[in-house]
Design an enzyme around this catalytic site. Structure first.
Site, short mmCIF file in Angstrom:
data_model
loop_
_atom_site.label_atom_id
_atom_site.label_comp_id
_atom_site.label_asym_id
_atom_site.label_seq_id
_atom_site.Cartn_x
_atom_site.Cartn_y
_atom_site.Cartn_z
N SER A 1 2.19 -53.22 11.60
CA SER A 1 2.48 -52.03 12.43
C SER A 1 1.21 -51.19 12.54
O SER A 1 0.62 -50.84 11.52
CB SER A 1 3.57 -51.19 11.79
OG SER A 1 4.73 -51.96 11.67
N GLU B 1 -1.51 -46.09 11.27
CA GLU B 1 -1.10 -46.34 9.88
C GLU B 1 -2.26 -46.90 9.04
O GLU B 1 -2.45 -46.50 7.89
CB GLU B 1 0.09 -47.30 9.88
CG GLU B 1 0.68 -47.49 8.50
CD GLU B 1 1.88 -48.43 8.52
OE1 GLU B 1 2.93 -48.04 9.03
OE2 GLU B 1 1.75 -49.56 8.01
N ARG C 1 5.47 -44.23 3.71
CA ARG C 1 4.14 -44.79 3.99
C ARG C 1 3.02 -43.83 3.56
O ARG C 1 1.99 -43.73 4.21
CB ARG C 1 3.97 -45.11 5.49
CG ARG C 1 4.87 -46.19 6.00
CD ARG C 1 4.53 -47.55 5.40
NE ARG C 1 5.37 -48.56 5.95
CZ ARG C 1 6.63 -48.80 5.52
NH1 ARG C 1 7.14 -48.12 4.51
NH2 ARG C 1 7.36 -49.73 6.09
C1 LIG Z 1 1.18 -59.05 9.40
C2 LIG Z 1 1.22 -57.78 8.58
C3 LIG Z 1 2.45 -57.25 8.17
C4 LIG Z 1 2.51 -56.08 7.41
N1 LIG Z 1 3.73 -55.61 7.03
C5 LIG Z 1 3.82 -54.48 6.29
C6 LIG Z 1 5.10 -53.99 5.87
O1 LIG Z 1 6.14 -54.57 6.14
N2 LIG Z 1 5.12 -52.84 5.16
C7 LIG Z 1 3.99 -52.17 4.80
O2 LIG Z 1 4.09 -51.12 4.13
N3 LIG Z 1 2.76 -52.62 5.17
C8 LIG Z 1 2.66 -53.75 5.90
N4 LIG Z 1 1.42 -54.21 6.30
C9 LIG Z 1 0.22 -53.45 5.94
C10 LIG Z 1 -0.51 -53.96 4.67
O3 LIG Z 1 0.02 -55.18 4.23
C11 LIG Z 1 -0.41 -52.96 3.51
O4 LIG Z 1 -0.93 -51.72 3.89
C12 LIG Z 1 -1.15 -53.44 2.26
O5 LIG Z 1 -0.80 -52.63 1.17
C13 LIG Z 1 -2.67 -53.43 2.41
O6 LIG Z 1 -3.20 -54.09 1.28
P1 LIG Z 1 -4.71 -54.60 1.24
O7 LIG Z 1 -4.97 -55.07 -0.14
O8 LIG Z 1 -4.95 -55.56 2.32
O9 LIG Z 1 -5.50 -53.23 1.46
P2 LIG Z 1 -6.73 -52.94 2.43
O10 LIG Z 1 -6.31 -53.19 3.83
O11 LIG Z 1 -7.95 -53.60 1.98
O12 LIG Z 1 -6.87 -51.36 2.22
C14 LIG Z 1 -5.86 -50.48 2.68
C15 LIG Z 1 -6.10 -49.09 2.08
O13 LIG Z 1 -5.90 -49.14 0.68
C16 LIG Z 1 -7.10 -48.73 -0.01
N5 LIG Z 1 -7.18 -49.58 -1.20
C17 LIG Z 1 -7.20 -50.93 -1.26
N6 LIG Z 1 -7.25 -51.34 -2.54
C18 LIG Z 1 -7.28 -50.21 -3.31
C19 LIG Z 1 -7.36 -49.95 -4.70
N7 LIG Z 1 -7.43 -50.94 -5.61
N8 LIG Z 1 -7.40 -48.66 -5.10
C20 LIG Z 1 -7.35 -47.63 -4.24
N9 LIG Z 1 -7.29 -47.81 -2.90
C21 LIG Z 1 -7.24 -49.08 -2.45
C22 LIG Z 1 -8.24 -48.93 0.99
O14 LIG Z 1 -9.32 -48.08 0.70
C23 LIG Z 1 -7.54 -48.59 2.29
O15 LIG Z 1 -7.50 -47.18 2.44
C24 LIG Z 1 1.33 -55.40 7.05
C25 LIG Z 1 0.07 -55.93 7.45
C26 LIG Z 1 0.03 -57.11 8.19
C27 LIG Z 1 -1.31 -57.68 8.59
#
Ligand SMILES: Cc1cc2nc3c(=O)[nH]c(=O)nc-3n(C[C@H](O)[C@H](O)[C@H](O)COP(=O)(O)OP(=O)(O)OC[C@H]3O[C@@H](n4cnc5c(N)ncnc54)[C@H](O)[C@@H]3O)c2cc1C
Length: 370
Positions: free
Chosen positions: A263, A360, A179
């Protein structure tokens, strides 16, 4: 998925646009707005030589936003933001056994998983139903059921906001960990624009992955119902099994309530000696040795449950009754109300076990260690 070796056609009539005072969607469904947002509609290198774009990205106060599934808005307003909306994907190399795909950061990860699984390509199927964008996936090296995106990464193209230039980082340079990655550690430095992934066209060794008890049971059940050997399962069928398992356990991130970021806390890692002390006091405590023996991973969910928080609800927020690691927003809460719950859960675990849980997701508007 385009089968050319570069993006087919221009991304759109303009490479980027500005939006003023816009809501920031987030799966926790806390109120959030961006005062001014730069939306990247193209990721071609030429876009980054535009002085207006360069100036905006050089400002460390500008927050990078993806799909909002790992953001916690304790403060409801982000002044300045940038988001990559470009979402094309294309195949750059195809060998007998492997294929390389390049994906722009704005594409949904789940959408990509399904597209590649439909093609019959192995490698991403265990990541089905994880919300968020492809651009955010390398940030915390998203993973589930024994697969992490970092294992498939060939390179990540990202704009280095410190040096003011676009760079291509190899998987090794991304320094992926559990992670974590270089992008997560170097907060505010990178805007990921494209990711190249290597997928297999042939059934890999050890297929299908079944180390997780829930998956092994579901696979056995699938094989019995379909009269087929588990090895014959396709990537798409496997992705569907994972989807069903996840939908039973986790809140629906596409719509409705409760909101969550999945999480909330990372599984903490303690020294081997500390783990032994904890085991003496709590013999039932689950512990997992890390490769190389440089620490022991504990189950944050177990610690929260033992500290008495699983299933607790306080006003508009609470801890999931199914999954102690998932904190919920039932509607109507402020970011501060949610954050106060998270702190109390963290403090209860620290008081019971002397172990400090780390959040996280990215916490916006407050120092996450407070
Ligand atoms: C129901 C649920 C289940 C989930 N299950 C999992 C799982 O099984 N495993 C897991 O690892 N995660 C899980 N997650 C967490 C989440 O899906 C991941 O962290 C995902 O990668 C976040 O993507 P996002 O585009 O929504 O990023 P955001 O939430 O918008 O941003 C997250 C971080 O990434 C950065 N970021 C976003 N886009 C970019 C970019 N283009 N360049 C640089 N930095 C960037 C942001 O600044 C921030 O620090 C879950 C979340 C939910 C709501």
């Amino acid at each position: 998925m385009s089968r050319t070796d570069r993006p087919s056609g221009p991304a759109g009539p303009v490479p980027y646009e500005w939006r003023e005072d816009v809501p920031v969607e987030n799966t926790l469904r806390l109120p959030a707005r961006a005062g001014r947002e730069l939306v990247m509609l193209d990721t071609a290198p030429s876009v980054f030589s535009d002085p207006e774009v360069g100036q905006w990205l050089a400002d460390p106060a500008v927050q990078v936003i993806g799909g909002g599934s790992n953001l916690v808005f304790v403060a409801p307003v982000v002044g300045r933001a940038v988001r990559v909306a470009a979402s094309r994907s294309w195949m750059t190399a195809k060998a007998v056994s492997a294929v390389k795909v390049v994906v722009e950061a704005g594409k949904g990860l789940d959408e990509l998983v399904r597209e590649t699984a439909v093609e019959g390509w192995y490698g991403l199927e265990a990541l089905a139903e994880i919300p968020g964008t492809v651009g955010a996936a390398p940030v915390q090296n998203v993973g589930a059921y024994g697969t992490e995106i970092g294992e498939r990464v060939v390179w990540v193209e990202a704009y280095d906001r410190l040096e003011g230039r676009l760079r291509r980082l190899s998987a090794e340079e991304c320094a992926f960990g559990y992670r974590s990655s270089r992008f997560k550690r170097e907060t505010g430095r990178w805007l990921i624009t494209r990711v190249a992934l290597s997928l297999s066209r042939e059934r890999p060794d050890g297929w299908p992955p079944a180390t997780y008890p829930g998956v092994a049971d579901a696979l056995a059940d699938w094989a019995a119902r379909n009269g087929r050997e588990p090895e014959s399962i396709t990537p798409l069928e496997y992705a569907e099994i994972i989807t069903r398992i996840r939908r039973r356990k986790l809140p629906d991130w596409r719509r409705g309530w409760p909101g969550s970021v999945g999480s909330f806390f990372q599984n903490p890692v303690v020294s081997v000696q500390r783990a032994a002390e904890l085991r003496r006091r709590w013999p039932a405590m689950p512990q997992f040795e890390l490769c190389g023996g440089d620490g022991v991973k504990l189950s944050a969910g177990w610690l929260i449950e033992q500290a008495g928080w699983k299933g607790q609800r306080e006003g508009n927020v609470g801890v999931s009754p199914e999954h102690a690691l998932v904190l919920l927003h039932h509607g109507g809460a402020s970011g501060e109300e949610f954050w106060s719950l998270a702190r109390r859960v963290r403090d209860a675990v620290a008081a019971t076990f002397g172990v400090t849980l780390q959040a996280e997701p990215r916490i916006i508007g407050v120092d996450a260690t407070e």
